[in-house]
Design a protein around this motif. Structure first.
Motif: not given
Length: 656
Positions: A88-109
């Motif tokens: 649960v995060s209030p950072l709506i504008a950053l969720m896409q970047d957070q998910v992209n960073a995790l996917r770059a690590l191989g995490v299914r986000a």
């Protein structure tokens, strides 16, 4: 190398007895995930203790400084436990970047928020229900929807993570009403562990988080709030935009940074001023349309050396590691706000600056805002307490870092930190009792003899004996206190008034910010109380404190972090390669590799993919994705001391 983050070392406080927690997976699973996914060999401090506790099914409240590695405390349990970690995060504008960073690590986000259309949300929902997500990010307002709660009920949840948990505090600077409803998570899913995380909380806010989220059995972990790589400096405000420009030109040319202003108008004017004077700067505030805000935030994340001038609406959750400075042109409302905002600098652990210009009008303006603001008397009293603590930090003659740590309930080093302006260039103090009496006497004369109240400017002109139009209009040149203060300059008198306000010896009243006496004033007038004051610098300049020992200290620290000259070509070549990769993928450069990882690569100079896999920050996914490219860059540059570059085997190690 230990898990990435800031420089805090975790300790445990207020540990609650745990009853009947299920046995979790072996610690080796968490360490294996840390190495495999993130490329680190060991957890830092008690980071491992937090993860072990949550993996075993326990609730946790975690306070850890910005850059301290909070995200790993829920990401690893989400990877190790069965099901999906719901963040649960209030950072709506950053969720896409957070998910992209995790996917770059191989995490299914994945994420779900108001920026998506129906089809995009439907795909994420299907992935969650099929068990194909390791992490799912949600905005808090989505948990008010029955459809979201029904969706979560039909899937398998590994852990609930409540990020930026200080938003639950009604006294917090980032209060979000939707956070108040998050106690339902424990009621509806009592067997799913919850972890609440924040970078900023006093003990009172810490308690409020625990109570409002209904986590009475949570185990509490409190990290050190110290960020020794950040140099704290507060300078007297004269011409703040010019002071800022000098600070940037002399100390942070071409560096990325954030400048905070109180109003949207000030944000716009400051960004325009910097741009006009050769500093690449963009504004960010709620008055801009969503597209412009998103574009400016994206530029900041993806470009080197951009300055964002913003209100406090910008920066929470920003994971940019190389922000070299955070500057304030207006006084923050609280130490919590100031600490969190300055913590956005230097996440990579390299030397960074927290710089602020602060003056008399800041104090008057904030006092007026509290008096005229919404809220009951208790709210105004609490706001005044927050401001008093902030003024205490600004006016202290002692170590600023020590004052910060003490505010958050931690024991400072009595010898000082050696990396704030008070330690590097200790301020002079003086007995300001007589000067204080002169100010207070002027206020008394105006009120008792004339029935008048005036602001600081008129008080100072009377003390200096200036026959201005306003002084003559009200016959203030006939007062017995007229001209009794010519031993100090106007700037010095402004400093006296500012410090008297900070010490509660005078107060601001009404719409026009007039000065009035307080209960404490009488003791000074009766000579029953002494008034020690900081001496005002003769020439307040933005970078003055860094010009002597302070600046030398910073240069020495920066030099220690720099690479040997012979390795710089390879480092710059890797940075250029990284920039190309980031542009192709539409992600920030640090999502590919942090600067710290590139530095270690050129220091180790791996000659095979297997050797590259031993570098801190290179996990399995990045090794497969970028390994050959990194080796090709090194080979093209040629190892220092080698006769000629030789391309070596790039075969992958077993199991990768």
């Amino acid at each position: 190398m230990s898990a990435t983050g800031g420089t805090g070392v975790m300790t445990q406080q207020d540990t609650v007895t745990e009853v009947g927690l299920p046995a979790g997976p072996d610690d080796s699973e968490a360490l294996a995930a840390l190495h495999r996914v993130f490329g680190y060999e060991a957890f830092r401090g008690e980071q491992g203790a937090v993860i072990e506790h949550v993996v075993a099914g326990g609730d946790a409240v975690v306070l850890m400084p910005t850059g301290g590695g909070k995200s790993l405390c829920y990401q690893i349990p989400s990877l190790v436990r069965a099901g999906t970690g719901v963040v649960v995060s209030p950072l709506i504008a950053l969720m896409q970047d957070q998910v992209n960073a995790l996917r770059a690590l191989g995490v299914r986000a994945g994420f779900m928020n108001s920026t998506q259309d129906f089809d995009e949300r439907r795909v994420v929902e299907a992935e969650f229900l099929a068990g194909e997500l390791d992490l799912l990010y949600l905005a808090p307002e989505r948990l008010r929807l029955d459809t979201t709660l029904d969706l979560l009920s039909r899937g398998k949840i590994a852990v609930f993570a409540i990020d930026e948990a200080h938003c639950v505090s009604q006294w917090g600077h980032d209060f979000r009403p939707d956070y108040l409803a998050l106690s339902l998570l424990g009621e509806r899913w009592p067997d799913v562990p919850r972890i609440a995380l924040t970078a900023t909380a006093t003990r009172a806010t810490h308690r409020e988080i625990t109570e409002r989220l209904n986590m009475p059995q949570a185990r509490h972990f409190v990290a050190s709030f110290d960020r020794p790589n950040i140099q704290y400096r507060i300078v007297p405000k004269s011409d703040p935009k010019k002071q800022l420009l000098s600070f940037l030109r002399e100390e942070h040319a071409d560096d990325a940074g954030i400048v905070y202003c109180l109003s949207r108008n000030s944000v716009e004017k400051t960004a325009e001023f910097l741009s006009r004077n050769g500093i690449e700067a963009v504004p960010y505030h709620a008055g801009l349309d969503a597209g412009t805000r998103a574009a400016h935030q994206s530029r900041f994340l993806r470009e080197d050396g951009l300055v964002v001038v913003a209100t406090i609406a910008f920066g929470m959750g920003i994971d940019k590691p190389d922000v070299r400075f955070v500057a304030h042109l207006d006084l923050p409302k609280s130490v919590e706000g100031y600490y969190q905002e300055t913590g956005r600098a230097g996440r990579d652990g390299l030397p960074s600056t927290a710089w602020m210009a602060y003056g008399l009008n800041d104090v008057i303006q904030q006092r007026k805002l509290i008096q005229s603001g919404e809220g009951d008397e208790a709210f105004r009293r609490r706001a005044a307490q927050h401001l008093d603590a902030m003024l205490g930090l600004c006016e202290t003659a002692q170590c600023r870092r020590g004052q910060l740590l003490a505010y958050f309930g931690q024991e400072p080093d009595p010898a000082g930190c050696g990396n704030c302006d008070s330690c590097l260039t200790p301020p002079e103090t003086w007995d300001g009792t007589v000067a204080a009496q002169k100010v207070l006497s002027t206020v008394v004369r105006l009120q008792r003899e004339r029935g008048q109240k005036f602001g600081a400017g008129q008080i100072i002109e009377i003390l200096l004996g200036k026959r201005t139009g306003k002084v003559i209009q009200f016959d203030h040149d006939q007062l017995s206190v007229f001209g009794i203060g010519d031993e100090l300059t106007e700037g010095e008198w402004r400093g006296v008034v500012r410090q008297l306000l900070a010490q509660g010896l005078i107060a601001v009243e009404g719409e026009y910010g007039t000065l009035v006496l307080t209960e404490a004033s009488g003791a000074v007038l009766r000579r029953e109380r002494e008034v020690p004051l900081r001496k005002e610098p003769k020439k307040p300049a933005a970078s003055r404190q860094a010009s002597a020992s302070g600046r030398g200290e910073r240069k020495a620290k920066t030099a220690a972090a720099e690479l040997p000259e012979e390795l710089l070509p390879a480092f710059e070549a890797l940075r250029a390669w990284r920039a190309d990769q980031a542009r192709e993928q539409g992600v920030p450069a640090y999502v590919i590799f942090h600067d710290a990882t590139l530095r270690e690569i050129v220091t180790v100079w791996p000659t095979s993919v297997a050797q590259l896999g031993g570098v801190s920050g290179v996990g399995e996914k990045k090794l497969v994705t970028y390994g050959e490219g990194v080796l090709e860059v090194l080979a093209s540059v040629g190892e220092p001391g080698a006769d000629e570059p030789t391309v070596t085997s790039t075969s992958s190690p077993s199991g990768v």
